[in-house]
Design a protein around this motif. Sequence first.
Motif, PDB file in Angstrom:
ATOM      1  N   VAL A  68       0.843  -1.199   0.000  1.00  0.00           N
ATOM      2  CA  VAL A  68       0.000   0.000   0.000  1.00  0.00           C
ATOM      3  C   VAL A  68       0.881   1.252   0.000  1.00  0.00           C
ATOM      4  N   LEU A  69       0.278   2.381  -0.336  1.00  0.00           N
ATOM      5  CA  LEU A  69       0.901   3.690  -0.168  1.00  0.00           C
ATOM      6  C   LEU A  69       0.208   4.386   0.985  1.00  0.00           C
ATOM      7  N   ARG A  70       0.970   5.039   1.832  1.00  0.00           N
ATOM      8  CA  ARG A  70       0.390   5.818   2.922  1.00  0.00           C
ATOM      9  C   ARG A  70      -0.070   7.157   2.356  1.00  0.00           C
ATOM     10  N   VAL A  71      -1.296   7.551   2.646  1.00  0.00           N
ATOM     11  CA  VAL A  71      -1.864   8.812   2.177  1.00  0.00           C
ATOM     12  C   VAL A  71      -1.325   9.958   3.024  1.00  0.00           C
ATOM     13  N   ASN A  72      -0.976  11.055   2.368  1.00  0.00           N
ATOM     14  CA  ASN A  72      -0.683  12.292   3.085  1.00  0.00           C
ATOM     15  C   ASN A  72      -1.117  13.473   2.226  1.00  0.00           C
ATOM     16  N   GLU A  73      -1.196  14.644   2.837  1.00  0.00           N
ATOM     17  CA  GLU A  73      -1.736  15.811   2.149  1.00  0.00           C
ATOM     18  C   GLU A  73      -0.856  16.327   1.025  1.00  0.00           C
ATOM     19  N   ASP A  74       0.383  15.862   0.915  1.00  0.00           N
ATOM     20  CA  ASP A  74       1.264  16.292  -0.171  1.00  0.00           C
ATOM     21  C   ASP A  74       0.933  15.601  -1.492  1.00  0.00           C
ATOM     22  N   ILE A  75       0.164  14.525  -1.428  1.00  0.00           N
ATOM     23  CA  ILE A  75      -0.161  13.751  -2.629  1.00  0.00           C
ATOM     24  C   ILE A  75      -1.498  14.216  -3.201  1.00  0.00           C
ATOM     25  N   VAL A  76      -1.493  14.513  -4.507  1.00  0.00           N
ATOM     26  CA  VAL A  76      -2.735  14.792  -5.223  1.00  0.00           C
ATOM     27  C   VAL A  76      -3.065  13.538  -6.016  1.00  0.00           C
ATOM     28  N   PHE A  77      -4.246  12.986  -5.764  1.00  0.00           N
ATOM     29  CA  PHE A  77      -4.700  11.783  -6.457  1.00  0.00           C
ATOM     30  C   PHE A  77      -5.669  12.165  -7.572  1.00  0.00           C
ATOM     31  N   GLU A  78      -5.620  11.404  -8.657  1.00  0.00           N
ATOM     32  CA  GLU A  78      -6.604  11.564  -9.724  1.00  0.00           C
ATOM     33  C   GLU A  78      -7.537  10.371  -9.671  1.00  0.00           C
ATOM     34  N   THR A  79      -8.828  10.652  -9.752  1.00  0.00           N
ATOM     35  CA  THR A  79      -9.845   9.614  -9.746  1.00  0.00           C
ATOM     36  C   THR A  79     -11.006  10.095 -10.608  1.00  0.00           C
ATOM     37  N   GLU A  80     -12.200   9.587 -10.387  1.00  0.00           N
ATOM     38  CA  GLU A  80     -13.383   9.981 -11.158  1.00  0.00           C
ATOM     39  C   GLU A  80     -14.536  10.339 -10.230  1.00  0.00           C
ATOM     40  N   TRP A  81     -15.466  11.099 -10.768  1.00  0.00           N
ATOM     41  CA  TRP A  81     -16.730  11.352 -10.064  1.00  0.00           C
ATOM     42  C   TRP A  81     -17.603  10.103 -10.183  1.00  0.00           C
ATOM     43  N   VAL A 114     -11.247  18.838  -3.280  1.00  0.00           N
ATOM     44  CA  VAL A 114     -11.184  18.937  -4.741  1.00  0.00           C
ATOM     45  C   VAL A 114     -10.151  19.995  -5.119  1.00  0.00           C
ATOM     46  N   VAL A 115      -9.141  19.572  -5.871  1.00  0.00           N
ATOM     47  CA  VAL A 115      -8.083  20.464  -6.332  1.00  0.00           C
ATOM     48  C   VAL A 115      -8.409  20.988  -7.723  1.00  0.00           C
ATOM     49  N   ASP A 116      -8.885  20.093  -8.599  1.00  0.00           N
ATOM     50  CA  ASP A 116      -9.176  20.439  -9.977  1.00  0.00           C
ATOM     51  C   ASP A 116     -10.011  19.319 -10.577  1.00  0.00           C
ATOM     52  N   PHE A 117     -10.660  19.587 -11.699  1.00  0.00           N
ATOM     53  CA  PHE A 117     -11.411  18.537 -12.386  1.00  0.00           C
ATOM     54  C   PHE A 117     -11.526  18.879 -13.859  1.00  0.00           C
ATOM     55  N   ASP A 118     -11.743  17.842 -14.680  1.00  0.00           N
ATOM     56  CA  ASP A 118     -11.870  18.014 -16.129  1.00  0.00           C
ATOM     57  C   ASP A 118     -13.310  18.257 -16.545  1.00  0.00           C
ATOM     58  N   GLY A 119     -14.237  17.910 -15.702  1.00  0.00           N
ATOM     59  CA  GLY A 119     -15.665  18.073 -15.959  1.00  0.00           C
ATOM     60  C   GLY A 119     -16.426  17.638 -14.730  1.00  0.00           C
ATOM     61  N   THR A 120     -17.745  17.741 -14.782  1.00  0.00           N
ATOM     62  CA  THR A 120     -18.545  17.413 -13.608  1.00  0.00           C
ATOM     63  C   THR A 120     -19.496  16.233 -13.834  1.00  0.00           C
ATOM     64  N   ALA A 121     -19.381  15.565 -14.976  1.00  0.00           N
ATOM     65  CA  ALA A 121     -20.246  14.418 -15.265  1.00  0.00           C
ATOM     66  C   ALA A 121     -19.694  13.155 -14.603  1.00  0.00           C
ATOM     67  N   VAL A 122     -20.554  12.176 -14.420  1.00  0.00           N
ATOM     68  CA  VAL A 122     -20.119  10.879 -13.906  1.00  0.00           C
ATOM     69  C   VAL A 122     -19.003  10.358 -14.801  1.00  0.00           C
ATOM     70  N   GLY A 123     -17.891   9.945 -14.188  1.00  0.00           N
ATOM     71  CA  GLY A 123     -16.766   9.408 -14.941  1.00  0.00           C
ATOM     72  C   GLY A 123     -15.716  10.430 -15.331  1.00  0.00           C
ATOM     73  N   ASP A 124     -16.029  11.726 -15.206  1.00  0.00           N
ATOM     74  CA  ASP A 124     -15.022  12.750 -15.503  1.00  0.00           C
ATOM     75  C   ASP A 124     -13.921  12.703 -14.455  1.00  0.00           C
ATOM     76  N   LYS A 125     -12.714  13.032 -14.862  1.00  0.00           N
ATOM     77  CA  LYS A 125     -11.574  13.001 -13.947  1.00  0.00           C
ATOM     78  C   LYS A 125     -11.621  14.163 -12.967  1.00  0.00           C
ATOM     79  N   VAL A 126     -11.199  13.855 -11.721  1.00  0.00           N
ATOM     80  CA  VAL A 126     -11.131  14.845 -10.650  1.00  0.00           C
ATOM     81  C   VAL A 126      -9.852  14.588  -9.859  1.00  0.00           C
ATOM     82  N   ARG A 127      -9.205  15.653  -9.454  1.00  0.00           N
ATOM     83  CA  ARG A 127      -7.988  15.541  -8.655  1.00  0.00           C
ATOM     84  C   ARG A 127      -8.276  16.028  -7.245  1.00  0.00           C
ATOM     85  N   VAL A 128      -7.856  15.220  -6.258  1.00  0.00           N
ATOM     86  CA  VAL A 128      -8.179  15.493  -4.860  1.00  0.00           C
ATOM     87  C   VAL A 128      -6.972  15.267  -3.959  1.00  0.00           C
ATOM     88  N   GLN A 129      -7.019  15.930  -2.799  1.00  0.00           N
ATOM     89  CA  GLN A 129      -6.090  15.663  -1.704  1.00  0.00           C
ATOM     90  C   GLN A 129      -6.915  15.056  -0.591  1.00  0.00           C
TER      91      GLN A 129
END
Length: 141
Positions: A68-81, A114-129
């Motif tokens: 596993v990777l330990r989560v910390n606030e320095d990491i920005v993860f990309e996922t989906e809505w 939420v740091v940034d996102f490519d769109g707001t639809a289901v499946g659009d990419k979102v970057r979070v801390q």
Amino acid sequence: MAFMIHSVEGGYIPSWEYQPCSAITPVVGMALYQNAGNLALASGTTTPTFVSMTERTAALTAGDIIPVLRVNEDIVFETEWSAAATAVKRGQKVTIASDGLRVTATTTGGVARVVDFDGTAVGDKVRVQITGPDPSTGGGG
């Protein structure tokens, strides 16, 4: 999609750890937290403290060790809505989807800023801390 590293403040490379898990079927990028000594799926207002770095086709036995990777606030993860996020603004915190692989559009008790996102639809990419809940909004795990 899942929680994948997008960027890391300071440019360091997060190291892998090996932790025992509960009887889960891990997927690379699955949000996890420590529960009674074993990693379990993080969802809703439960703050993820680890992200799985392995994928299995069947549930593991409680106590099996996984990378596993330990989560910390320095990491920005990309996922989906997992839901349409038309009302969510940058800087707001949202909750983790029930699959532990995406974020929702729910801000009450949110643990992922939420740091940034490519769109707001289901499946659009979102970057979070992953930062945990704000004390004023409740939630947490």
